[in-house]
Scaffold this active site. Sequence first.
Site, mmCIF file in Angstrom:
data_model
loop_
_atom_site.group_PDB
_atom_site.id
_atom_site.type_symbol
_atom_site.label_atom_id
_atom_site.label_comp_id
_atom_site.label_asym_id
_atom_site.label_seq_id
_atom_site.Cartn_x
_atom_site.Cartn_y
_atom_site.Cartn_z
ATOM 1 N N GLU A 88 0.830 -1.226 0.000
ATOM 2 C CA GLU A 88 0.000 0.000 0.000
ATOM 3 C C GLU A 88 0.860 1.270 0.000
ATOM 4 O O GLU A 88 0.592 2.236 0.711
ATOM 5 C CB GLU A 88 -0.948 0.014 1.213
ATOM 6 C CG GLU A 88 -1.852 -1.198 1.310
ATOM 7 C CD GLU A 88 -2.995 -1.197 0.299
ATOM 8 O OE1 GLU A 88 -3.127 -0.236 -0.483
ATOM 9 O OE2 GLU A 88 -3.757 -2.179 0.298
ATOM 10 N N CYS A 181 -13.996 -2.326 -15.198
ATOM 11 C CA CYS A 181 -13.369 -2.306 -16.520
ATOM 12 C C CYS A 181 -13.552 -0.917 -17.141
ATOM 13 O O CYS A 181 -14.238 -0.059 -16.579
ATOM 14 C CB CYS A 181 -13.986 -3.384 -17.411
ATOM 15 S SG CYS A 181 -15.687 -3.023 -17.877
HETATM 16 ZN ZN LIG Z 1 -17.127 -4.316 -16.656
#
Ligand SMILES: [Zn+2]
Length: 195
Positions: A88, A181
């Site tokens: 992180e 996405c």
């Molecule tokens: Zn997607």
Amino acid sequence: MPTEPAGATRGRLTVITGPMFAGKSARLIAEARKAGHEGMAIAVLKPAFDDRGARGLVSSRDGSSIGCESVGAWPDLAWPTRLVFIDEAQFLTGANYRGDLIADIERALDAGLDVMVSGLDTDYHRTPFAVMAELAARADAHLHLAARCHRCGQPARWTAKRAETGRLLEVGDDELYEARCDMHWTEPSAACHGQ
Ligand SMILES: [Zn+2]
């Protein structure tokens, strides 16, 4: 993690980036455990800012974990430490870090230590985290991991915030964030404003 004979040679920097839910911590933990099993002295660091899970433990969503030191500055890494793992790392900037992480890592590399860093490459607005972009540019090896889009299951390279809370650096899990996405990434809804 590359293993080279100890000596005066500069260490190697490996950088793991990707969105949330891409398995970055799991990969870092696996590499740290492997090095530990091979008998190498390792140090595992995470930002004190990241208060998820048990203190003193880097843990991943696949259930793996490893002991670590929570830091807000570069720690004293005593000999014989050979490898440093940092999770992180996007949080190790500004008020959450005393010093300059890039300079501290460069110093460790110059001293012959290998360093593996994982962190988010972009925030939930898809803006790069400067410290991770800088590290990726300097890396000897750069591994970019994809997650699965929470909407369609296709490879996802973005983190989306489910609702705006007004805080850019905010620790959270799937109650707050999703991997998305290209087609399904959106800015957060304003539903939480004023709450
Ligand atoms: Zn997607």
